[in-house]
Every structure is written in structure tokens, then in C-alpha cells.
Design an enzyme around this catalytic site. Structure first.
Site: not given
Ligand code: NAD
Ligand code: UDP
Length: 344
Positions: A131, A155, A159
Site C-alpha cells: 500500500s 495497519y 505492510k
Molecule cells: P477485502 O477486505 O475486501 O479483502 C480481503 C479478503 O481477505 C477478504 O475477503 C477477507 O475475508 C479475506 N481474509 C482476511 N483474513 C483472512 C485469513 N486469515 N484467511 C483467509 N482470508 C482472509 O480488502 P481489499 O480492499 O480487497 O484489499 C486486499 C488487500 O489489498 C489487503 O491486503 C489490503 O490491505 C490491500 N490494500 C487495500 C487497499 C484498499 O484501499 N482497498 C489499499 C492498499 C492495499
């Protein structure tokens, strides 16, 4: 057809990436424990893809099970999305974040290492969801990948730690291929309107909050600060359409499989938009008013943050294509068609 395992594949970015991988000729396997997503996502994905996707329901913290999954599917690559991502919650519950995010990554890497020991013919290949938060409060914009990293909340700390773990592991195991993707602000939804962002409770992020105001679920938006040193005083961010982000993952997987070299790249558009620009674009896209009030600054927020996406373009041949207007139009199609998200 090459299989790609998507941990957290039922989530917001994972679900869009699963479809992009199918369109590019890969076979995604969605792994999720549905901690922050809904099983109905799989029905929606099947409707769009015209066939069911393979699901492995379980927890990335379970290393033995992960090893079994890797043994059965023998993926050419893994994209590690799974983790918790709410900044405010991470401040209130740091251990939840250190456990799920950091221990989850360790668990996956251990399972990949064990699977590789059993079958050394292929190089372990991993794409990691990092991120722009790893840049902390950047000294200037646009941000290049060599900017110093820091963290302002647990958080972001997770990362940073996971990135460092990957770099250390790659130094010890040069045959591993790792793509670290630093996302800027993912927004928007699949153009079908069938999948999109479905935050639990009150959205922390701007775009889903604005969408809920436009659809009439919330009265007004609080604009966190109008006295930043930006053109209109409100915070400026690099919003990137989730479809462009999904395409970035396909480009990253292809580059790792074709060239075998690890990399760390920004995935952003290279353009910044203010909160008020987003509000106006959303009003135009939805035809609905988005009333707002100016509120105090949100602690920890930076004034402006946008990417220099040049390295991703040079290394991956990838570039974001969608405009802010398209991001709002697609977010609105999803929000208006599914006012209560996947529970609609
Ligand atoms: P999201 O919460 O929609 O997706 C994450 C998924 O991981 C969810 O479906 C959740 O059920 C699953 N999950 C969590 N813990 C788990 C575990 N222990 N075992 C199995 N499944 C598990 O989030 P997103 O927005 O799709 O983000 C995906 C990744 O991208 C994350 O790592 C997040 O930190 C990173 N990210 C997101 C953003 C954003 O703004 N959306 C920005 C930068 C980075
Ligand atoms: N923001 C806002 N009201 C909200 C949510 C966000 O004014 O209800 C602002 C926030 O201060 C920032 C921008 O919108 O300037 C993007 O915030 P978001 O949380 O979506 O992303 P991040 O700050 O993590 O980049």
C-alpha cells in the site's frame, strides 16, 4: 492453463482480479475465510464469468491446510490479498492486525517453502498487496518507489514488516520471484455492477461513503479538513479504478513468470484529485446530490499523495486507463444496484 491462487480472493480487489485473470487465460483459485467478504461473491463471479470459480474456504493462518491447497492445485503463482485493512481498527486492535497480517504472511510463505521443497521444479512466485501507506507522510509528490518508508498506524506497520520479510526471504532464496505492489486508492467497481466494494459498517474510505450519501443511506459527507496546502484545501489522493488495479496484477504475474525477476512498484494513475473534486464527479455520475460539511482534519491524514507510476509502466507495460468519471460511474452502478452491498 496456469493456475493462480488468490488468498483473500473473495474480497474487493481479489474478486476483480479473479475476473481479470480469467480474461487473460489464467485459472484463478479463490481462497478466503469470508472474514470480510460474503460467499455470494462467488455466485456473482460465476454469473460474470459464465462458469463457477474454484473456491478453497479456509484461513491463511492454517499452514498445513495451505500446504495441502498448494499440493492439490500446484499454482504457477500466488497473489496474497488476505488480511485486515481498516486503519482505525488497527489502532484499537493492533494484535489482531499483527496476527492476521504478519502471521498470515509467514504462514503462507512457510507453506510455499514446504511445497517448493516437495516439488523443486518450479520457482515460488508471489505477488503481495502492499500500500501507499508505507510512504507515511511523503516529503513531496509524485512518490517514487525509492522514497523512505515509515508507518503511522499498526495497519501500515504490518505492510512495512511484510515487505521487509519478503525482501529478506528473497535475499536468502534468490530463485523466488516476488512482486510487491503498492496500491494507491482503489475505487470503482466492475462495469457489470455485480461486484464492488462492500465495507462492513460505516465506511472509512471516501468513495464508498460518498456513494452511500448519494444513494440516500447517509445524510451527508464529513469533509475532513479544508485547510490543507492543496488547491481547494481538501486532501488530494491518487484514486485508481479497481479494474486498472486488477489489470496490474495480471501484468505483475506475467512479468514474474516470463522474466523471473522480483520487483516493487507503485500502482496508481499519477494524478491527484481532491475530496471536493470527487464529490463533484460523483454528483455528476449519479445525478444525485452529495451534501457535505467541512469537519476537522482526520488525525494521521496527509495533505496529498499520488504516485509516479513510471516504474510499473517500464517494468510491467502497465498503465492505468480509467478516469475519475469512470470510477464514479462504475461505483454508482454497483451502489445503486446493491444499496446494501452483497446483502441486498
Ligand atoms: P477485502 O477486505 O475486501 O479483502 C480481503 C479478503 O481477505 C477478504 O475477503 C477477507 O475475508 C479475506 N481474509 C482476511 N483474513 C483472512 C485469513 N486469515 N484467511 C483467509 N482470508 C482472509 O480488502 P481489499 O480492499 O480487497 O484489499 C486486499 C488487500 O489489498 C489487503 O491486503 C489490503 O490491505 C490491500 N490494500 C487495500 C487497499 C484498499 O484501499 N482497498 C489499499 C492498499 C492495499
Ligand atoms: N475523507 C473525507 N471524509 C470521509 C473519508 C475520507 O473527507 O468520510 C478524505 C480523507 O481525509 C482523505 C481522502 O478523503 O483526504 C481519502 O481518504 P480515504 O480514507 O479514502 O483514503 P486514505 O486517506 O487512506 O488515502
Amino acid at each position: 492453463m496456469k493456475t493462480i491462487l488468490l488468498t483473500g480472493g473473495a474480497g474487493y480487489i481479489g474478486s476483480h482480479t479473479a475476473l481479470a485473470l480469467i480474461a487473460a487465460g489464467f485459472e484463478p483459485v479463490v481462497l478466503d475465510n469470508f472474514a470480510n467478504s460474503h460467499p455470494v461473491v462467488l455466485d456473482r463471479l460465476a454469473r460474470i464469468a459464465g462458469r463457477p470459480l474454484v473456491l478453497e474456504q479456509g484461513d491463511v493462518l492454517d499452514t498445513d491446510w495451505l500446504q495441502d491447497v498448494l499440493r492439490r492445485h500446484r499454482p504457477a503463482g500466488v497473489v496474497h490479498f488476505a488480511g485486515d485493512k481498516a486503519v482505525g481498527e488497527s489502532v484499537a486492535q493492533p494484535l489482531k492486525y499483527f496476527h492476521n497480517n504478519i502471521s498470515g504472511a509467514v504462514s503462507l510463505l512457510r507453506a510455499m517453502e514446504a511445497a517448493h521443497a516437495e516439488d523443486p521444479t518450479t520457482a515460488p512466485t508471489l505477488v503481495f498487496s502492499s500500500s501507499a501507506t508505507v510512504y507515511g507522510d511523503p516529503a513531496s509528490v509524485p512518490i517514487t518507489e525509492d522514497f523512505p518508508r515509515s508507518h503511522t498506524n499498526p495497519y501500515g506497520h504490518t505492510k512495512l514488516v511484510i515487505e521487509d520479510m519478503l525482501y529478506a526471504l528473497n535475499a536468502a532464496r534468490p530463485a523466488w520471484r516476488m512482486g510487491v505492489l503498492r496500491y494507491f486508492n482503489p475505487v470503482g467497481a466492475h462495469p457489470s455492477g455485480l461486484i464492488g466494494e462492500d465495507p462492513a459498517g460505516i465506511p472509512n474510505n471516501l468513495m464508498p461513503f460518498v456513494a452511500q450519501v448519494a444513494v440516500g443511506q447517509r445524510e451527508h459527507l464529513n469533509v475532513f479538513g479544508d485547510d490543507y496546502p492543496t488547491p481547494d484545501g481538501t486532501g488530494v489522493r491518487d484514486y485508481i479504478h479497481v479494474q486498472d488495479l486488477a489489470a496490474g496484477h495480471v501484468a505483475a504475474i506475467r512479468a514474474l513468470l516470463d522474466r523471473g525477476e522480483s520487483f516493487t512498484v507503485n500502482l496508481g494513475t499519477g494524478r491527484g484529485h481532491s475530496v471536493l473534486e470527487v464529490v463533484r464527479a460523483f454528483e455528476k455520475a449519479s445525478g444525485r446530490p452529495v451534501p457535505y460539511r467541512i469537519a476537522p482534519r482526520r488525525p494521521g491524514d496527509v495533505a496529498q499523495c499520488w504516485a509516479d507510476p513510471g516504474l510499473a509502466q517500464r517494468l510491467l507495460g502497465w498503465q492505468a486507463k480509467h478516469t475519475l468519471e469512470e470510477m464514479c460511474t462504475d461505483a454508482w452502478r454497483w451502489q445503486s444496484g446493491n444499496p446494501a452491498g452483497y446483502r441486498s
